[in-house]
Design a protein around this motif. Structure first.
Motif, PDB file in Angstrom:
ATOM      1  N   UNK A  57       0.852  -1.553   0.347  1.00  0.00           N
ATOM      2  CA  UNK A  57      -0.024   0.533  -0.278  1.00  0.00           C
ATOM      3  C   UNK A  57       0.660   1.191   0.332  1.00  0.00           C
ATOM      4  N   UNK A  58       1.645   1.243   0.914  1.00  0.00           N
ATOM      5  CA  UNK A  58       3.013   2.476   0.411  1.00  0.00           C
ATOM      6  C   UNK A  58       3.503   2.467  -0.920  1.00  0.00           C
ATOM      7  N   UNK A  59       3.927   1.183  -1.415  1.00  0.00           N
ATOM      8  CA  UNK A  59       4.314   1.390  -2.201  1.00  0.00           C
ATOM      9  C   UNK A  59       3.839   2.188  -3.742  1.00  0.00           C
ATOM     10  N   UNK A  60       1.881   1.728  -3.647  1.00  0.00           N
ATOM     11  CA  UNK A  60       1.572   2.555  -4.823  1.00  0.00           C
ATOM     12  C   UNK A  60       0.632   3.737  -4.687  1.00  0.00           C
ATOM     13  N   UNK A  61       0.810   4.366  -3.432  1.00  0.00           N
ATOM     14  CA  UNK A  61       0.787   5.622  -2.556  1.00  0.00           C
ATOM     15  C   UNK A  61       1.890   7.088  -3.313  1.00  0.00           C
ATOM     16  N   UNK A  62       3.040   5.351  -2.755  1.00  0.00           N
ATOM     17  CA  UNK A  62       3.883   6.622  -3.661  1.00  0.00           C
ATOM     18  C   UNK A  62       4.074   6.572  -4.927  1.00  0.00           C
ATOM     19  N   UNK A  63       4.037   5.619  -5.493  1.00  0.00           N
ATOM     20  CA  UNK A  63       4.033   6.092  -7.079  1.00  0.00           C
ATOM     21  C   UNK A  63       2.591   6.821  -7.631  1.00  0.00           C
ATOM     22  N   UNK A  64       1.640   6.600  -7.180  1.00  0.00           N
ATOM     23  CA  UNK A  64       0.335   7.450  -6.974  1.00  0.00           C
ATOM     24  C   UNK A  64       0.791   9.013  -6.474  1.00  0.00           C
ATOM     25  N   UNK A  65       1.994   9.063  -5.504  1.00  0.00           N
ATOM     26  CA  UNK A  65       1.843  10.644  -5.583  1.00  0.00           C
ATOM     27  C   UNK A  65       3.192  11.260  -6.487  1.00  0.00           C
ATOM     28  N   UNK A  66       3.839  10.233  -7.559  1.00  0.00           N
ATOM     29  CA  UNK A  66       4.863  10.281  -8.145  1.00  0.00           C
ATOM     30  C   UNK A  66       4.264  10.964  -9.146  1.00  0.00           C
ATOM     31  N   UNK A  67       2.981   9.717  -9.368  1.00  0.00           N
ATOM     32  CA  UNK A  67       2.479  10.357 -10.868  1.00  0.00           C
ATOM     33  C   UNK A  67       1.364  11.561 -10.611  1.00  0.00           C
ATOM     34  N   UNK A  68       1.236  12.311  -9.982  1.00  0.00           N
ATOM     35  CA  UNK A  68       0.610  13.091  -9.931  1.00  0.00           C
ATOM     36  C   UNK A  68       1.096  14.190  -9.213  1.00  0.00           C
ATOM     37  N   UNK A  69       2.260  14.575  -8.759  1.00  0.00           N
ATOM     38  CA  UNK A  69       3.476  15.381  -8.840  1.00  0.00           C
ATOM     39  C   UNK A  69       3.886  15.867  -9.561  1.00  0.00           C
ATOM     40  N   UNK A  70       5.101  14.569 -10.469  1.00  0.00           N
ATOM     41  CA  UNK A  70       5.410  14.648 -11.052  1.00  0.00           C
ATOM     42  C   UNK A  70       4.791  15.078 -12.218  1.00  0.00           C
ATOM     43  N   UNK A  71       4.068  14.149 -13.027  1.00  0.00           N
ATOM     44  CA  UNK A  71       3.379  13.868 -13.999  1.00  0.00           C
ATOM     45  C   UNK A  71       2.553  14.626 -14.265  1.00  0.00           C
ATOM     46  N   UNK A  72       1.750  15.085 -13.637  1.00  0.00           N
ATOM     47  CA  UNK A  72       0.959  16.239 -13.829  1.00  0.00           C
ATOM     48  C   UNK A  72      -0.897  15.464 -13.603  1.00  0.00           C
ATOM     49  N   UNK A  73      -0.577  14.188 -13.344  1.00  0.00           N
ATOM     50  CA  UNK A  73      -1.748  13.674 -13.528  1.00  0.00           C
ATOM     51  C   UNK A  73      -3.139  13.910 -12.586  1.00  0.00           C
ATOM     52  N   UNK A  74      -3.931  13.139 -12.836  1.00  0.00           N
ATOM     53  CA  UNK A  74      -5.143  13.837 -12.015  1.00  0.00           C
ATOM     54  C   UNK A  74      -6.115  12.518 -11.321  1.00  0.00           C
ATOM     55  N   UNK A  75      -6.208  13.067 -10.607  1.00  0.00           N
ATOM     56  CA  UNK A  75      -7.921  11.490  -9.362  1.00  0.00           C
ATOM     57  C   UNK A  75      -8.023  10.557 -10.385  1.00  0.00           C
ATOM     58  N   UNK A  76      -8.882  11.316 -11.498  1.00  0.00           N
ATOM     59  CA  UNK A  76      -9.234  10.339 -12.043  1.00  0.00           C
ATOM     60  C   UNK A  76      -8.629   9.275 -12.732  1.00  0.00           C
ATOM     61  N   UNK A  77      -7.003   9.465 -12.848  1.00  0.00           N
ATOM     62  CA  UNK A  77      -5.863   9.137 -13.804  1.00  0.00           C
ATOM     63  C   UNK A  77      -5.078   8.524 -12.710  1.00  0.00           C
TER      64      UNK A  77
END
Length: 176
Positions: A57-77
């Motif tokens: 769960x922590x790895x998934x959360x960290x990966x999602x944070x990276x996608x969100x902050x560095x790649x500009x992903x949306x919550x839907x993505x």
């Protein structure tokens, strides 16, 4: 089974349905005994979270944070990437220490990323142009219009070559 024994199993992660199966008691009886023992009840998503591998769960959360902050992903993505709902993806993002952006912030972030990408393309076109490629050749290579190539070359600060006039020379003398 005593209310305390049921409570101990429930707090260890068992669900009410699992306690019903293990004890042979009815669903209502198990609930009543849990309440009698002062058990704080969980929601189904709290049980799922409790049963998940915490490191995964922590790895998934960290990966999602990276996608969100560095790649500009949306919550839907993020939700699509994680196989979660938007709300679940939001919870994971916050767990990883991320801060939820407004829609306007996301739009600005994506526009800046597109501008940076467009600048890279402009510099690439400039290098090819200065190496001798013509504007129509560049337009064909990159599937852009000639006007777009000119605009990108201008954006990159390219010094343009003089235009060639093909065909017969124009007669500058006026007829009588």
């Amino acid at each position: 089974m005593t209310p305390q024994a049921l409570r101990k199993q429930y707090e260890a992660g068992a669900t009410v349905d699992e306690l019903v199966t293990a004890s042979g008691l009815s669903y209502g009886t198990v609930l009543n005994r849990l309440h009698d023992a002062g058990t704080v009840m969980r929601t189904s998503w709290q049980t799922r979270r409790m049963r998940q591998n915490p490191q995964a769960r922590q790895r998934l959360a960290a990966r999602l944070r990276t996608l969100y902050e560095q790649h500009g992903a949306t919550l839907t993505e993020l939700a699509t990437a994680a196989g979660e709902t938007r709300r679940g993806a939001r919870h994971l993002l916050i767990e990883a220490g991320g801060t939820v952006r407004t829609t306007q912030q996301t739009l600005r972030m994506r526009a800046a990323a597109r501008a940076a990408e467009r600048q890279k393309v402009a510099l690439s076109l400039r290098a090819r142009y200065e190496a001798g490629a013509t504007v129509p050749e560049l337009a064909t290579e990159h599937s852009y219009s000639v006007a777009t190539v000119y605009r990108l070359l201008h954006q990159a600060g390219t010094r343009m070559r003089p235009q060639h006039h093909h065909g017969p020379p124009h007669n500058t003398k006026k007829r009588p």
